[in-house]
Design a protein around this motif. Structure first.
Motif, PDB file in Angstrom:
ATOM      1  N   ASP A 214       0.688  -1.157  -0.118  1.00 47.74           N
ATOM      2  CA  ASP A 214       0.028   0.030   0.064  1.00 47.74           C
ATOM      3  C   ASP A 214       0.996   1.251  -0.083  1.00 47.74           C
ATOM      4  O   ASP A 214       0.590   2.239  -0.664  1.00 47.74           O
ATOM      5  N   SER A 218       0.687   4.733  -2.090  1.00 50.83           N
ATOM      6  CA  SER A 218       0.404   5.991  -1.662  1.00 50.83           C
ATOM      7  C   SER A 218       1.518   6.774  -1.605  1.00 50.83           C
ATOM      8  O   SER A 218       1.473   8.057  -1.537  1.00 50.83           O
ATOM      9  N   ARG A 290     -12.400   5.616   9.433  1.00 51.73           N
ATOM     10  CA  ARG A 290     -11.425   5.726   8.349  1.00 51.73           C
ATOM     11  C   ARG A 290     -12.058   5.873   7.157  1.00 51.73           C
ATOM     12  O   ARG A 290     -11.330   6.739   6.366  1.00 51.73           O
ATOM     13  N   GLN A 291     -13.280   5.425   6.613  1.00 46.66           N
ATOM     14  CA  GLN A 291     -13.936   5.914   5.314  1.00 46.66           C
ATOM     15  C   GLN A 291     -13.992   7.387   5.134  1.00 46.66           C
ATOM     16  O   GLN A 291     -13.510   7.885   4.246  1.00 46.66           O
ATOM     17  N   TRP A 293     -12.232   9.573   7.136  1.00 41.50           N
ATOM     18  CA  TRP A 293     -11.118  10.126   7.145  1.00 41.50           C
ATOM     19  C   TRP A 293     -10.448  10.162   5.683  1.00 41.50           C
ATOM     20  O   TRP A 293      -9.920  11.158   4.988  1.00 41.50           O
ATOM     21  N   ARG A 294     -10.668   9.153   4.797  1.00 38.92           N
ATOM     22  CA  ARG A 294     -10.398   8.999   3.365  1.00 38.92           C
ATOM     23  C   ARG A 294     -11.014  10.046   2.796  1.00 38.92           C
ATOM     24  O   ARG A 294     -10.707  10.808   1.716  1.00 38.92           O
ATOM     25  N   ASP A 295     -12.335  10.334   2.856  1.00 36.80           N
ATOM     26  CA  ASP A 295     -12.898  11.109   1.997  1.00 36.80           C
ATOM     27  C   ASP A 295     -12.553  12.581   2.644  1.00 36.80           C
ATOM     28  O   ASP A 295     -12.418  13.559   1.598  1.00 36.80           O
ATOM     29  N   ARG A 297      -9.501  13.530   3.224  1.00 37.17           N
ATOM     30  CA  ARG A 297      -8.245  13.425   2.600  1.00 37.17           C
ATOM     31  C   ARG A 297      -8.358  14.034   1.139  1.00 37.17           C
ATOM     32  O   ARG A 297      -7.792  14.625   0.538  1.00 37.17           O
ATOM     33  N   LEU A 298      -9.205  13.195   0.479  1.00 33.48           N
ATOM     34  CA  LEU A 298      -9.538  13.367  -0.889  1.00 33.48           C
ATOM     35  C   LEU A 298     -10.182  14.792  -1.084  1.00 33.48           C
ATOM     36  O   LEU A 298      -9.992  15.548  -2.101  1.00 33.48           O
TER      37      LEU A 298
END
Length: 314
Positions: A214, A218, A290-291, A293-295, A297-298
């Protein structure tokens, strides 16, 4: 007044599309055959609109939310709509049943775009009166942050349908790409599948942990891929451009590819290995957080690219 958009299937993808269209000024009608799904979608939409506002990616979240409503039924959702974005379960028979329902009540101007992530439109629109006005418009989730949309016509899709869908997506802030003809998986998921299978092979062979694989993306390849694609990457990686890169590295890269085994289904053992490593790093109790958090960051990346004046096209 901007056109009305119907969202048919209001799960994660459908609710994300609702934000895309409402942010662009469209009235959006949500419909889902599963009870309670639309109410859950509205709660999810409100949360994501606030997050978008925090990153400066929407001017008036309250106005966007006010444009979104729950339809009383499929006919109500489609009434007056010029575009329907179908985002039901990813199975051809499920989609076919929904399209037969739409076919029976659709107005003459309605375009129906499927969010299908790999099933071509010809699989579930053949023989329908509305078939010439059907096509794929596949997003990368969440589309309110990631702008790519793959537009894939069926053999019987009218060119005007493609033109209208393309214009709608561009006006809504998306970046459409068009496939010249159907192929399973389209572009994005065929590329993703090739990378995923190699990642699992490396893990199964014990060459690296899932975390290190990963991190290779990344902290490495993905940094470039956030603003340039594979062809531009290699074009810029050699003094003489793409042809020079291939002349220098073709043979070595070909050796890597030849060393790979013929594609096989993923083994239960390697899936379990990857899953267990992920659960060690992220228990399921923290999965939703965490999902989110991902969004976020995006969203931060999207805001950066906007402020940097991103220019990816000719």
């Amino acid at each position: 007044m901007p056109d009305k958009i119907a969202i048919v299937g209001s799960g994660l993808v459908g609710s994300a599309w609702a934000i895309v269209f409402a942010r662009a000024g469209h009235r959006v009608a949500l419909y889902d055959g599963t009870g309670g799904q639309c109410e859950a979608a509205l709660a999810r939409i409100e949360t994501n609109l606030k997050a978008l506002e925090g990153h400066g990616l929407i001017d008036d979240p309250s106005a966007a939310r006010a444009r979104i409503s729950i339809a009383a039924g499929l006919a109500d959702a489609l009434d007056g709509a010029t575009h329907a974005q179908e985002s039901v379960f990813e199975r051809a028979d499920v989609k076919r049943a929904v399209y037969e329902e739409i076919d029976a009540i659709a107005g003459p101007e309605l375009i129906v775009a499927s969010s299908s992530s790999g099933i071509p439109a010809s699989t579930f629109t053949e023989g329908l009166a509305i078939g010439p006005r059907c096509l794929i418009a596949h997003p990368i989730n969440p589309p309110y942050v990631i702008p790519l949309v793959e537009i894939v016509p069926a053999p019987w899709t009218e060119e005007e349908t493609v033109t209208r869908c393309w214009a709608l997506m561009e006006a809504a802030g998306m970046e459409p790409v068009r496939l010249t003809r159907e192929i399973d998986g389209f572009i994005a998921n065929r590329l993703q599948a090739a990378l995923l299978w190699e990642a699992f092979r490396l893990l199964e062979g014990g060459y690296a942990t899932a975390k290190d694989i990963d991190t290779t993306i990344s902290a490495g390849l993905g940094r470039r891929w956030s603003f340039i694609g594979p062809f531009e990457t290699i074009d810029l990686n050699a003094p003489g451009g793409l042809a020079d890169f291939c002349a220098r590295l073709h043979d070595g890269f070909y050796e890597f590819i030849k060393q790979g085994e013929p594609a096989q289904p993923l083994s239960d053992a390697v899936v379990a290995k990857a899953h267990e490593e992920r659960r060690t790093r992220l228990p399921m109790s923290g999965h939703g957080e965490r999902q989110a958090w991902r969004d976020r960051r995006l969203m931060g990346l999207a805001a950066h690219l906007r402020d940097a004046g991103r220019d990816i096209g000719d």
